[in-house]
Design a protein around this motif. Structure first.
Motif, short mmCIF file in Angstrom:
data_model
loop_
_atom_site.label_atom_id
_atom_site.label_comp_id
_atom_site.label_asym_id
_atom_site.label_seq_id
_atom_site.Cartn_x
_atom_site.Cartn_y
_atom_site.Cartn_z
N VAL A 1 0.84 -1.20 0.00
CA VAL A 1 0.00 0.00 0.00
C VAL A 1 0.88 1.26 0.00
O VAL A 1 0.58 2.24 -0.69
CB VAL A 1 -0.99 -0.01 1.18
N TYR B 1 2.21 1.89 -3.47
CA TYR B 1 1.11 2.37 -4.32
C TYR B 1 0.77 3.83 -4.00
O TYR B 1 0.63 4.65 -4.90
CB TYR B 1 -0.12 1.48 -4.13
N LEU B 2 0.63 4.16 -2.71
CA LEU B 2 0.25 5.52 -2.34
C LEU B 2 1.30 6.55 -2.73
O LEU B 2 0.96 7.65 -3.16
CB LEU B 2 -0.03 5.61 -0.83
N ALA C 1 0.67 7.10 -6.40
CA ALA C 1 -0.64 7.69 -6.67
C ALA C 1 -0.71 9.13 -6.16
O ALA C 1 -1.28 10.00 -6.83
CB ALA C 1 -1.74 6.85 -6.03
N VAL D 1 -7.58 7.94 -3.46
CA VAL D 1 -6.69 7.15 -4.33
C VAL D 1 -6.58 5.71 -3.84
O VAL D 1 -6.39 4.80 -4.65
CB VAL D 1 -5.30 7.80 -4.51
N LEU D 2 -6.74 5.48 -2.53
CA LEU D 2 -6.68 4.11 -2.03
C LEU D 2 -7.84 3.28 -2.59
O LEU D 2 -7.69 2.08 -2.81
CB LEU D 2 -6.70 4.09 -0.50
N ILE E 1 -6.93 1.10 -5.59
CA ILE E 1 -5.80 0.15 -5.50
C ILE E 1 -6.08 -1.23 -6.08
O ILE E 1 -5.14 -1.90 -6.50
CB ILE E 1 -5.27 0.03 -4.05
N ARG F 1 -0.43 -4.87 -7.95
CA ARG F 1 0.42 -3.79 -7.43
C ARG F 1 1.74 -4.37 -6.97
O ARG F 1 1.79 -5.11 -5.99
CB ARG F 1 -0.27 -3.08 -6.27
N VAL G 1 -4.24 -7.32 -5.55
CA VAL G 1 -5.08 -6.68 -4.54
C VAL G 1 -6.51 -6.78 -5.04
O VAL G 1 -6.84 -6.26 -6.10
CB VAL G 1 -4.68 -5.20 -4.32
N VAL H 1 -10.50 -2.99 -1.34
CA VAL H 1 -10.25 -2.19 -0.14
C VAL H 1 -11.61 -1.87 0.45
O VAL H 1 -12.54 -1.50 -0.27
CB VAL H 1 -9.43 -0.92 -0.45
N ILE I 1 -7.42 -4.22 3.48
CA ILE I 1 -6.91 -4.46 2.13
C ILE I 1 -6.88 -5.96 1.92
O ILE I 1 -6.19 -6.69 2.64
CB ILE I 1 -5.49 -3.87 1.95
#
Length: 141
Positions: free
Chosen positions: A16, A19-20, A23, A87-88, A91, A95, A100, A103, A128
């Motif tokens: 995560v 990814y964050l 993003a 943005v989460l 996901i 990734r 994934v 969420v 997640i």
């Protein structure tokens, strides 16, 4: 008798977090995304902390993460938290080689000023759901 495969669950904070970082940068908000509070503290940052979870199937994990957003003002902390939350939600997919599935928000955004620093902070919690990987093990004779 055939042995069962060994399944290794991914590090949800790492998946995560990676990814964050990407993003948020793409959204024009390139702030640090960390698992521990940095020293010195940046003016704005996001912290991910795993607080448990469960494995709904033998090959998947549902990690519960607390997501904290610090910023210079209450409004900026709110806006950063809202951006991370948004943005989460995007996901799901593959990734960093990890599938994934979904969420699920389990605790909406809340005002949570930092008691140690006094810095403005908002937080929310999410689960997640991701797939583990089969560990390659040598076959026994």
């Amino acid at each position: 008798m055939a042995s069962r495969p060994v399944i290794v669950m991914p590090d949800a904070v790492a998946v995560v977090g990676d990814y964050l970082r990407s993003a948020l940068a793409a959204a024009g908000e390139a702030v640090p995304v960390v698992s521990r509070i940095p020293t010195p503290r940046p003016k704005a940052f996001v912290r991910l902390e795993r607080l448990g979870g469960f494995s709904p199937t033998p090959v998947t994990d549902r990690a519960r993460l607390d997501v904290h957003a610090w910023a210079p003002s209450e409004y900026q902390a709110h806006d950063l938290c809202a951006l991370v939350r948004g943005v989460l939600g995007a996901i799901p997919g593959v990734r960093g080689g990890v599938t994934v599935y979904s969420v699920t928000e389990v605790g909406g955004p809340m005002w949570l000023p930092d008691s140690e620093s006094g810095q403005p902070r908002y937080a929310f919690a999410a689960e997640i759901h991701m797939r583990g990987r089969v560990l390659d093990t040598p076959k026994s004779a």
